[in-house]
Design a protein around this motif. Sequence first.
Motif, PDB file in Angstrom:
ATOM      1  N   HIS A  19       0.875  -1.172   0.000  1.00 13.40           N
ATOM      2  CA  HIS A  19       0.000   0.000   0.000  1.00 13.40           C
ATOM      3  C   HIS A  19       0.914   1.225   0.000  1.00 13.40           C
ATOM      4  CE1 HIS A  19      -3.658   2.305   0.746  1.00 13.40           C
ATOM      5  NE2 HIS A  19      -2.850   3.099   1.430  1.00 13.40           N
ATOM      6  N   ASP A  52      -1.768  -1.141  -3.870  1.00 20.99           N
ATOM      7  CA  ASP A  52      -2.935  -0.387  -3.438  1.00 20.99           C
ATOM      8  C   ASP A  52      -2.501   1.025  -3.065  1.00 20.99           C
ATOM      9  OD1 ASP A  52      -5.628  -0.360  -2.982  1.00 20.99           O
ATOM     10  OD2 ASP A  52      -5.551  -1.480  -1.115  1.00 20.99           O
ATOM     11  N   PHE A  56      -0.775   3.553  -7.202  1.00 21.28           N
ATOM     12  CA  PHE A  56      -1.366   2.791  -8.301  1.00 21.28           C
ATOM     13  C   PHE A  56      -2.108   3.725  -9.235  1.00 21.28           C
ATOM     14  CE2 PHE A  56      -4.421   0.312 -10.638  1.00 21.28           C
ATOM     15  CZ  PHE A  56      -3.709  -0.826 -10.969  1.00 21.28           C
ATOM     16  N   ASN A  89      -4.648  -3.864  -8.644  1.00 22.26           N
ATOM     17  CA  ASN A  89      -5.044  -3.106  -7.464  1.00 22.26           C
ATOM     18  C   ASN A  89      -6.103  -3.934  -6.728  1.00 22.26           C
ATOM     19  OD1 ASN A  89      -7.288  -2.818  -9.095  1.00 22.26           O
ATOM     20  ND2 ASN A  89      -7.289  -0.595  -9.071  1.00 22.26           N
TER      21      ASN A  89
END
Length: 102
Positions: A19, A52, A56, A89
């Motif tokens: 992330h 994520d 992205f 994603n």
Amino acid sequence: MPDAIFKFNNIIYIVEHKHLKEGGGGQDKQLLEIIDLIKYSEDGVRYISYLDGMYFNSLINPKSTVKINTVKNDIINNLTKCPNNFFVNTMGFEKILKDLKK
């Protein structure tokens, strides 16, 4: 170590999830890890790089910076060489899991 490993229909899936909100420093190292993962190719194994966060979104932005475009090209080249792997994603990862259940 990958974040997840699972087997479905005799295929092993190896998943690395990151992330990232933005590039730079430690984030760049983490991004390289998931780009490197999709370089691998083995019979019966699929590698899934799951990114994520805002980074992205910058990869799919048509007005990306030179640095982002370089990263994007690396991802595309790796997936071209190893078409059984994935770079996704959250929505893409969910789709992979739903497709496996069909």
